[in-house]
Design an enzyme around this catalytic site. Structure first.
Site, PDB file in Angstrom:
ATOM      1  N   HIS D  99       0.907  -1.125  -0.004  1.00 42.62           N
ATOM      2  CA  HIS D  99      -0.130   0.117   0.162  1.00 42.62           C
ATOM      3  C   HIS D  99       0.988   1.261  -0.073  1.00 42.62           C
ATOM      4  O   HIS D  99       1.770   1.160   0.775  1.00 42.62           O
ATOM      5  CB  HIS D  99      -0.884   0.078   1.301  1.00 42.62           C
ATOM      6  N   HIS D 101       1.047   5.994  -1.087  1.00 44.67           N
ATOM      7  CA  HIS D 101       0.139   6.919  -1.098  1.00 44.67           C
ATOM      8  C   HIS D 101       0.839   7.847  -2.328  1.00 44.67           C
ATOM      9  O   HIS D 101       0.916   9.029  -2.688  1.00 44.67           O
ATOM     10  CB  HIS D 101      -0.067   8.096   0.030  1.00 44.67           C
ATOM     11  N   ASP D 124       1.383  -4.608 -20.191  1.00 40.09           N
ATOM     12  CA  ASP D 124       2.399  -5.518 -19.591  1.00 40.09           C
ATOM     13  C   ASP D 124       2.113  -6.271 -18.600  1.00 40.09           C
ATOM     14  O   ASP D 124       2.609  -7.355 -17.869  1.00 40.09           O
ATOM     15  CB  ASP D 124       3.941  -5.018 -19.584  1.00 40.09           C
ATOM     16  N   HIS D 175      -8.705   7.395  -1.395  1.00 41.22           N
ATOM     17  CA  HIS D 175      -7.664   6.828  -0.345  1.00 41.22           C
ATOM     18  C   HIS D 175      -6.273   6.800  -1.309  1.00 41.22           C
ATOM     19  O   HIS D 175      -5.376   7.626  -1.622  1.00 41.22           O
ATOM     20  CB  HIS D 175      -8.201   5.533   0.161  1.00 41.22           C
ATOM     21  N   TYR D 231       9.116 -13.414 -21.616  1.00 42.25           N
ATOM     22  CA  TYR D 231       9.760 -12.151 -21.263  1.00 42.25           C
ATOM     23  C   TYR D 231      10.702 -12.580 -19.980  1.00 42.25           C
ATOM     24  O   TYR D 231      10.464 -13.493 -19.152  1.00 42.25           O
ATOM     25  CB  TYR D 231       8.707 -11.105 -20.843  1.00 42.25           C
TER      26      TYR D 231
END
Lengths: 237, 237, 237, 237
Positions: D99, D101, D124, D175, D231
């Site tokens: 998480h 910001h 991708d 958020h 890849y």
């Protein structure tokens, strides 16, 4: 001796000033942090126009809260010293003040728009928009200009110390952000957050801002502030 | 000897050039600073196309103010040398010139818009908008192009040395910013400030620019400039 | 031995790859540079998905120009290898190719807009807009996708080697920039410039772009390119 | 012992947390990564409000998947811990959660707009737009707020583990971004990519976004994911 401040206060103020360029908030020597010792009736502030690279604890200037005179130090204090002083006098709960010309917060100040609350990043720290002052009048510019720059912030908040605690910063119209906190470090962190939320708000406005629900904002502010706060680890770095 | 410059001038010009990339104003080798020794009738400038990493004091080129010939140095001077020379000849009070292709200042130059005065960050240094020149004519491009690039700035300011002191920079249309100052370091700092205020102005315009009151701008310019200036600590780093 | 490349070519290709993150053009492992040895009939390229921190000269992969097979190296070459190969085959004068996902150039590619010529920063390197290809068709995506990604660039330039020299880069629609040059280093520098002018153009468009006079652009391109070029110091760093 | 995690998991989680500021995704202490040990029934997460500079492997907190209680560690876990836990419980295939910001992803979250698929950089990694949740209701904010923050993501994906694998991230309205992956490192890399594509999308929208053809997007997703992926270099750094 009344004018003497602790080494700890000096160190905190020095360290907070040095974080201004590291946090990307400074161009040249712009920006300054101060910290207050209310018992001694003085505050410690960056000298005027000194580069951060060259700044040492001995360069800091100790200034009288009562009349703004220099109590200790061989350099002139920041030209913004009187603005800091007026904020300390109006808001007894604050212990540190930071002023920067950080890019996005200045853009809002120049557009005379408050930084709106658009999400939890903002609400974690500021319990409402970061407001913008009225422009200073010719009279306020002519005499005691720097003191009046603080005074327009005080007027904006109606001198309310509680409001100053809930929204620890304001934009001076056509100038830039002033932030404060319980100490120098906190005031600097609020300057960092003010710039971050200003940049986010600018981009959000470009995408089309949507008002967030008040209950979400309240939840975020109260989980970091007040009696039921549960964010962080008291005592940890 | 007429063509010899002091080690101090060389060091100042070198240091100012090295600050271009550190201040985030450079892409590759773009950007150059010069400093003048008016008694010796020469100026010192960055060589053409040399990377900042590899730049030493010995690489700098000493050029005659009178005719633009190389007086000292084994490398070719910056292709912008003649632009610097025309500015030194037109404005006797300036001691240093900086040219960059900094992103936001170039954007204003490409849009042929002056950088407007939107707040105190700008007014602290520039006593008015940073103006933009006319586009060079086919004739001005065909012959003495670089000298003419300076000349359109001189024409814009009507050759007025006082104006050059009050607004120490200009944008050449579709090209970029040229700034100047009393020495090389000052000209470089004005380039940094020009880019900073251009970025702030761009964001302010996106938010909706509001004209600031003239009395606020005047206050800021005069607290840093002229007989009543009280900003800074003379002699401090 | 046909497949062996000089240490100098390996070093140049390695160094150019390492400059991708330093120039702020890379996210994670995105981006790759190659350099060709036409006599040996091979080119040297970054391996696929290896981080720049861990990249050494021995990790580079040597690939056959004729059929794309690996001639030397224990790792898989970049997935973009076939794109590089198709560009080398179509344009005999180029010696290096760079591909990045740099932010602003990708934005133009995603908007399927060429990067317009708005000033001298652009005209110094690109003698015209950086063009954008057509989107690949379902057939071009289904088979030999990477080779076809190069082919749409070749088609855009009508296979014209002179045009490839005058505008050393193109945007693949909804993908990003490919740039080239006489060697690996030059191709990387063109990628840096492509991103810089894309960012400037984005901001200029926001301010209101104005078309620059053609005689100014011509002057800038010819002072750095062709028989009358006078920019730089041949041999200096 | 059930609550004990391997040193390798601790090291991975620590390293992924330390990459948050290095990747430019963090302001102050904002942002956290966790990694799960499903056999042991626990996950390891960053402590609350600790600065990245001071963070060591011993500061990490081990939390029970079953009930969210602290199994090991002397500090409080991140306030976002319950959000991580709800994601682990809903999506059995994920091994790490991040998480942040980060600026541009937050802007999309604040505007309540998904990050659209505009090119191959996005395709991708994310097989579709990065979606945005509904705003939390007053009830969801009042009780188990952090757990419910995860739950609105789970609801958005209809609890579908396959969808969580195809689009490994979501924006929580007002958020910011939560991303996940097969381990802590992958979840962090998805956070980096989420921010990169958000910035590119913002600029593309300013230039006028054009929808890319689906066959191009499919091609890119499948060359990095699924049975025919080709890849990267398995095992290379």
């Amino acid at each position: 001796m009344a004018g003497t401040v602790s080494n700890e206060l000096r160190r905190d103020v020095l360290e907070a000033n040095l974080r201004i360029p590291r946090a990307g908030l400074a161009t040249l020597t712009w920006g300054n942090v101060s910290g207050v010792d209310r018992e001694a009736g003085v505050f410690v502030i960056k000298p005027s126009g000194v580069s951060y690279d060259a700044l040492g604890a001995d360069d800091l200037v100790v200034v009288s809260l009562a009349d703004g005179s220099v109590v200790e130090g061989r350099l002139r204090p920041s030209t913004d010293t009187e603005t800091h002083r007026s904020l300390y006098l109006a808001f007894p709960s604050i212990g540190g003040v930071t002023h920067t010309h950080s890019t996005h917060a200045v853009a809002f100040a120049q557009a005379r728009r408050p930084i709106p609350v658009l999400g939890t990043t903002h609400a974690d720290t500021f319990n409402g928009p970061v407001p913008v002052t009225a422009a200073l009048t010719p009279e306020q510019c002519a005499k005691h200009y720097e003191y009046n720059t603080g005074q327009v912030i005080v007027d904006l908040l109606e001198g309310d110390d509680t409001r100053a605690g809930e929204v620890p910063g304001a934009l001076v119209a056509h100038h830039g952000p002033f932030t404060w906190g319980t100490d120098a470090t906190k005031s600097l962190e609020h300057a960092i957050i003010c710039e971050a939320v200003a940049e986010m708000a600018l981009h959000t406005i470009a995408l089309g801002a949507v008002e967030p629900p008040q209950h979400l904002l309240d939840r975020h502010f109260t989980r970091k502030h007040g009696p039921d706060a549960y964010y962080g680890n008291p005592g940890a770095a």
